[in-house]
Design a protein around this motif. Structure first.
Motif, PDB file in Angstrom:
ATOM      1  N   LEU A   1       0.838  -1.201   0.000  1.00 24.60           N
ATOM      2  CA  LEU A   1       0.000   0.000   0.000  1.00 24.60           C
ATOM      3  C   LEU A   1       0.873   1.250   0.000  1.00 24.60           C
ATOM      4  N   PRO A   2       0.405   2.313  -0.632  1.00 24.25           N
ATOM      5  CA  PRO A   2       1.168   3.574  -0.610  1.00 24.25           C
ATOM      6  C   PRO A   2       1.203   4.141   0.807  1.00 24.25           C
ATOM      7  N   PRO A   3       2.277   4.865   1.140  1.00 23.48           N
ATOM      8  CA  PRO A   3       2.354   5.459   2.488  1.00 23.48           C
ATOM      9  C   PRO A   3       1.288   6.531   2.653  1.00 23.48           C
ATOM     10  N   PRO A   4       0.936   6.849   3.906  1.00 26.19           N
ATOM     11  CA  PRO A   4      -0.059   7.915   4.119  1.00 26.19           C
ATOM     12  C   PRO A   4       0.463   9.253   3.612  1.00 26.19           C
ATOM     13  N   GLY A   5      -0.436  10.057   3.093  1.00 26.64           N
ATOM     14  CA  GLY A   5      -0.052  11.365   2.565  1.00 26.64           C
ATOM     15  C   GLY A   5       0.058  12.409   3.666  1.00 26.64           C
ATOM     16  N   PRO A   6       0.772  13.493   3.415  1.00 21.65           N
ATOM     17  CA  PRO A   6       0.954  14.529   4.439  1.00 21.65           C
ATOM     18  C   PRO A   6      -0.333  15.252   4.814  1.00 21.65           C
ATOM     19  N   ASP A   7      -1.315  15.219   3.922  1.00 13.50           N
ATOM     20  CA  ASP A   7      -2.564  15.932   4.178  1.00 13.50           C
ATOM     21  C   ASP A   7      -3.668  15.017   4.704  1.00 13.50           C
ATOM     22  N   ASP A   8      -3.353  13.737   4.956  1.00 12.50           N
ATOM     23  CA  ASP A   8      -4.368  12.817   5.456  1.00 12.50           C
ATOM     24  C   ASP A   8      -4.869  13.255   6.825  1.00 12.50           C
ATOM     25  N   GLU A   9      -6.191  13.259   6.979  1.00  8.82           N
ATOM     26  CA  GLU A   9      -6.789  13.665   8.258  1.00  8.82           C
ATOM     27  C   GLU A   9      -6.539  12.587   9.312  1.00  8.82           C
ATOM     28  N   PRO A  10      -6.012  12.959  10.485  1.00  6.98           N
ATOM     29  CA  PRO A  10      -5.831  11.952  11.536  1.00  6.98           C
ATOM     30  C   PRO A  10      -7.192  11.465  12.046  1.00  6.98           C
ATOM     31  N   ILE A  11      -7.267  10.191  12.344  1.00 12.16           N
ATOM     32  CA  ILE A  11      -8.498   9.609  12.882  1.00 12.16           C
ATOM     33  C   ILE A  11      -8.409   9.640  14.399  1.00 12.16           C
ATOM     34  N   GLU A  12      -9.399  10.271  15.026  1.00 13.28           N
ATOM     35  CA  GLU A  12      -9.418  10.367  16.489  1.00 13.28           C
ATOM     36  C   GLU A  12     -10.608   9.573  17.029  1.00 13.28           C
ATOM     37  N   ILE A  13     -10.328   8.720  18.016  1.00 15.45           N
ATOM     38  CA  ILE A  13     -11.380   7.897  18.619  1.00 15.45           C
ATOM     39  C   ILE A  13     -11.724   8.504  19.970  1.00 15.45           C
ATOM     40  N   PHE A  14     -12.913   9.074  20.055  1.00 14.54           N
ATOM     41  CA  PHE A  14     -13.341   9.836  21.219  1.00 14.54           C
ATOM     42  C   PHE A  14     -13.949   8.929  22.293  1.00 14.54           C
ATOM     43  N   ASP A  15     -14.000   9.456  23.508  1.00 15.13           N
ATOM     44  CA  ASP A  15     -14.758   8.818  24.584  1.00 15.13           C
ATOM     45  C   ASP A  15     -16.243   9.040  24.301  1.00 15.13           C
ATOM     46  N   GLN A  16     -16.980   7.946  24.119  1.00 10.14           N
ATOM     47  CA  GLN A  16     -18.391   8.028  23.759  1.00 10.14           C
ATOM     48  C   GLN A  16     -19.328   7.822  24.954  1.00 10.14           C
ATOM     49  N   LEU A  17     -18.775   7.572  26.143  1.00  7.09           N
ATOM     50  CA  LEU A  17     -19.640   7.234  27.273  1.00  7.09           C
ATOM     51  C   LEU A  17     -20.279   8.450  27.931  1.00  7.09           C
ATOM     52  N   GLY A  18     -19.631   9.578  27.867  1.00  4.27           N
ATOM     53  CA  GLY A  18     -20.193  10.755  28.516  1.00  4.27           C
ATOM     54  C   GLY A  18     -19.859  10.796  29.993  1.00  4.27           C
ATOM     55  N   PRO A  19     -20.264  11.869  30.674  1.00  2.42           N
ATOM     56  CA  PRO A  19     -19.918  12.032  32.089  1.00  2.42           C
ATOM     57  C   PRO A  19     -20.620  11.016  32.973  1.00  2.42           C
ATOM     58  N   LEU A  20     -20.026  10.776  34.122  1.00  3.46           N
ATOM     59  CA  LEU A  20     -20.643   9.906  35.118  1.00  3.46           C
ATOM     60  C   LEU A  20     -21.907  10.559  35.671  1.00  3.46           C
ATOM     61  N   PRO A  21     -22.875   9.772  36.105  1.00  8.37           N
ATOM     62  CA  PRO A  21     -24.091  10.344  36.692  1.00  8.37           C
ATOM     63  C   PRO A  21     -23.796  10.972  38.054  1.00  8.37           C
ATOM     64  N   PRO A  22     -24.726  11.777  38.570  1.00  6.51           N
ATOM     65  CA  PRO A  22     -24.535  12.364  39.898  1.00  6.51           C
ATOM     66  C   PRO A  22     -24.269  11.289  40.948  1.00  6.51           C
ATOM     67  N   ASP A  23     -23.455  11.632  41.940  1.00  6.24           N
ATOM     68  CA  ASP A  23     -23.074  10.750  43.043  1.00  6.24           C
ATOM     69  C   ASP A  23     -22.018   9.724  42.647  1.00  6.24           C
ATOM     70  N   PHE A  24     -21.578   9.736  41.397  1.00  6.23           N
ATOM     71  CA  PHE A  24     -20.489   8.842  40.991  1.00  6.23           C
ATOM     72  C   PHE A  24     -19.318   9.688  40.512  1.00  6.23           C
ATOM     73  N   GLY A  25     -18.135   9.379  41.026  1.00  5.76           N
ATOM     74  CA  GLY A  25     -16.935  10.082  40.607  1.00  5.76           C
ATOM     75  C   GLY A  25     -15.906   9.117  40.059  1.00  5.76           C
ATOM     76  N   PRO A  26     -14.734   9.611  39.654  1.00  7.69           N
ATOM     77  CA  PRO A  26     -13.688   8.723  39.124  1.00  7.69           C
ATOM     78  C   PRO A  26     -13.288   7.624  40.100  1.00  7.69           C
ATOM     79  N   ALA A  27     -13.428   7.886  41.406  1.00  7.59           N
ATOM     80  CA  ALA A  27     -13.088   6.879  42.414  1.00  7.59           C
ATOM     81  C   ALA A  27     -14.323   6.143  42.910  1.00  7.59           C
ATOM     82  N   GLY A  28     -15.429   6.201  42.133  1.00  6.05           N
ATOM     83  CA  GLY A  28     -16.618   5.451  42.492  1.00  6.05           C
ATOM     84  C   GLY A  28     -17.648   6.286  43.229  1.00  6.05           C
ATOM     85  N   PRO A  29     -18.713   5.653  43.738  1.00  2.52           N
ATOM     86  CA  PRO A  29     -19.739   6.361  44.504  1.00  2.52           C
ATOM     87  C   PRO A  29     -19.241   6.666  45.906  1.00  2.52           C
ATOM     88  N   PRO A  30     -19.917   7.581  46.605  1.00  2.00           N
ATOM     89  CA  PRO A  30     -19.505   7.869  47.984  1.00  2.00           C
ATOM     90  C   PRO A  30     -19.751   6.662  48.884  1.00  2.00           C
TER      91      PRO A  30
END
Length: 308
Positions: free
Chosen positions: A264-293
């Protein structure tokens, strides 16, 4: 505060739906991390047996998302998996449309690697499609794919849970022999993998029936616009309507893909980078990165009643 299963898994918010259950983001009080938990919604014997089969799978591979543990409380049962935040291939194609061939090669290689691990355990997935292929939220770094949803998977030689003439799988991603009611076998998974590859390259669901008819009447179709010929040869080898002419193993397809990638040919200099986003969204109320209280004395997270 969410419902707690077996003193261990606290449900936070629903993030998806499988064949026989809803999928939740849940806090594992024992391991102190978030997991994905599939909760059985139906209580009939058929659904429970299929659920039990799925949770019994233990396939440890970086590109497979298989059940890791289970728990039961009263009339409800769940099993847990790693939490994968980047959405499915459907999200990715929805964001970018047709993907660059080299990027598709990376994803296809990972899918075939995961499928080789599944097949090495004697398991046929039977429902390979873009919605069942998840991605880690890696941003613009190298993507990491996970094959998921083993709800209709079965081991070779295992008795079917459906009538023998009932087709299992997703219309549009079924191999011709599946449509004819043949016993589940590995080449059917490879046919679906070829359709997934074509979906990524074209940005739309392929017309499987038209492809099969073209093979039957005219032989192998020419490469679609924008698909390099070496890569198309591999994809077409996955899409052979006759399973005897198809790649027989995922490992064999991976070797052919590696050879095609070198051409296959190498990628071109103008090729758009593909970004894979976080699709889950924010945690619900009462839940934080370290879990619920903490819930105070007697809080969950000590010894589960019926968990594995």
């Amino acid at each position: 505060m969410g419902e707690v299963f077996a003193g261990r898994y606290e449900l936070a918010d629903p993030i998806g739906r499988g064949g026989v259950g809803a999928v939740w983001r849940a806090w594992d009080h024992r391991r102190r991390r978030y997991v994905a938990a599939k909760v059985l919604q139906q209580s009939d014997a058929h659904s429970l047996l299929r659920f039990v089969r799925e949770q019994a799978l233990r396939i440890d591979h970086p590109h497979v998302l298989a059940p890791a543990s289970w728990a039961a409380d009263d009339d409800k049962v769940l099993f847990t998996m790693d939490l994968v935040a980047g959405g499915s291939l459907v999200h990715l194609v929805g964001d970018y449309g047709p993907l660059p061939p080299r990027f598709v090669c990376v994803l296809l290689d990972q899918l075939l690697a995961g499928l080789a691990a599944v097949h090495s355990e004697g398991v046929v997935h039977r429902d390979i499609k873009p919605a069942n292929i998840l991605l880690e939220a890696t941003g613009t770094a190298r993507p990491r794919l996970r094959l998921s949803d083993f709800g209709v998977a079965m081991r070779l030689g295992e008795p079917r849970l459906t009538e023998t003439d009932l087709v299992v799988g997703t219309p549009g991603y079924l191999a011709p022999e599946q449509m004819m009611g043949a016993d589940p076998d590995f080449p059917a998974d490879l046919f679906a993998t070829g359709l997934v590859a074509l979906y990524l390259l074209q940005g739309a669901r392929p017309d499987a029936r038209a492809l099969v008819e073209h093979f039957a009447e005219h032989g192998t179709p020419g490469a679609p616009q924008g698909v390099p010929a070496p890569l198309w040869q591999v994809v077409a080898g996955l899409l052979e309507p006759d399973p005897r002419a198809r790649f027989r193993t995922a490992t064999g397809a991976r070797k052919a893909l590696a050879s095609a990638l070198e051409l296959l040919p190498p990628p071109g200099p103008d090729d758009e980078p593909i970004e894979i986003f976080d699709q889950l969204g924010p945690l619900p109320p009462d839940f934080g990165p370290a879990g619920p209280p903490p819930r105070g004395p007697g809080a969950p997270g000590t010894l589960p009643d019926a968990a594995g």
